[in-house]
Design a protein around this motif. Sequence first.
Motif, PDB file in Angstrom:
ATOM      1  N   LEU A   1       0.801  -1.224   0.000  1.00 50.80           N
ATOM      2  CA  LEU A   1       0.000   0.000   0.000  1.00 50.80           C
ATOM      3  C   LEU A   1       0.834   1.273   0.000  1.00 50.80           C
ATOM      4  CD1 LEU A   1      -2.930  -0.951   2.387  1.00 50.80           C
ATOM      5  CD2 LEU A   1      -2.947  -0.774  -0.087  1.00 50.80           C
ATOM      6  N   ALA A   2       2.010   1.247   0.587  1.00 51.84           N
ATOM      7  CA  ALA A   2       2.855   2.452   0.623  1.00 51.84           C
ATOM      8  C   ALA A   2       3.254   2.905  -0.780  1.00 51.84           C
ATOM      9  CB  ALA A   2       4.081   2.216   1.499  1.00 51.84           C
ATOM     10  N   PRO A   3       3.766   2.030  -1.665  1.00 51.01           N
ATOM     11  CA  PRO A   3       4.050   2.507  -3.012  1.00 51.01           C
ATOM     12  C   PRO A   3       2.786   2.837  -3.796  1.00 51.01           C
ATOM     13  CG  PRO A   3       4.571   0.183  -2.842  1.00 51.01           C
ATOM     14  CD  PRO A   3       4.249   0.671  -1.466  1.00 51.01           C
ATOM     15  N   ALA A   4       1.681   2.169  -3.477  1.00 53.89           N
ATOM     16  CA  ALA A   4       0.427   2.471  -4.169  1.00 53.89           C
ATOM     17  C   ALA A   4      -0.051   3.880  -3.827  1.00 53.89           C
ATOM     18  CB  ALA A   4      -0.638   1.445  -3.800  1.00 53.89           C
TER      19      ALA A   4
ATOM     20  N   GLY B   1      -6.250  -1.415  -9.634  1.00 56.70           N
ATOM     21  CA  GLY B   1      -6.584  -2.836  -9.527  1.00 56.70           C
ATOM     22  C   GLY B   1      -5.385  -3.680  -9.128  1.00 56.70           C
ATOM     23  N   VAL B   2      -4.236  -3.386  -9.730  1.00 62.56           N
ATOM     24  CA  VAL B   2      -3.022  -4.123  -9.385  1.00 62.56           C
ATOM     25  C   VAL B   2      -2.634  -3.861  -7.931  1.00 62.56           C
ATOM     26  CG1 VAL B   2      -0.538  -4.206  -9.840  1.00 62.56           C
ATOM     27  CG2 VAL B   2      -2.143  -4.311 -11.723  1.00 62.56           C
ATOM     28  N   ALA B   3      -2.772  -2.621  -7.473  1.00 66.05           N
ATOM     29  CA  ALA B   3      -2.449  -2.294  -6.083  1.00 66.05           C
ATOM     30  C   ALA B   3      -3.348  -3.060  -5.111  1.00 66.05           C
ATOM     31  CB  ALA B   3      -2.577  -0.792  -5.851  1.00 66.05           C
ATOM     32  N   VAL B   4      -4.627  -3.132  -5.416  1.00 69.74           N
ATOM     33  CA  VAL B   4      -5.561  -3.854  -4.543  1.00 69.74           C
ATOM     34  C   VAL B   4      -5.247  -5.349  -4.555  1.00 69.74           C
ATOM     35  CG1 VAL B   4      -7.989  -4.526  -4.299  1.00 69.74           C
ATOM     36  CG2 VAL B   4      -7.382  -2.141  -4.670  1.00 69.74           C
TER      37      VAL B   4
END
Length: 153
Positions: free
Chosen positions: A91-94, A130-133
């Motif tokens: 989540l941090a890079p997202a 979507g990729v982050a989730v």
Amino acid sequence: MSSRQRQRAASQSPRTNAPPRGPEQTGLAAPLNPARIALYVGLAVLGAVVGLAGALVQAGLFPGGLLLALAASAGLFHGGRVLARTQLGALAPAVGWFIAVVVLLSGRPEGDYVFGDEIGLTLFMLGGMGVAVMCATMSRLPYSATNTGRPGT
């Protein structure tokens, strides 16, 4: 029980007056660790850089650039998850990626903005989120059997 047996039993299990320790705290209940905070901040900055580079690449080389930008985002999000071994690692890079993309969406006073066309913008935003989730909600990472501390492995 003879005195010799009592001495042997006492020597095998020394008694202390220390209170029993509870389980180690993890997650948000754990004490702050400066190294972990630096890791998350570094991942967020790296996410912003990947978001900026992805915006430029996907706008310049539409079909292939979009796939390249999404693959780079997926690699960063998954790498953060593996490196930190927590969901916050993805989540941090997202968050950094999302902030960079939203700033680039705001445009300039002259009216132009970084993104090339609306379809590329939509696919980049939705695909990246979507990729982050997906990376943040993956099941737990498998642990190596060599570091379990179990005898015989």
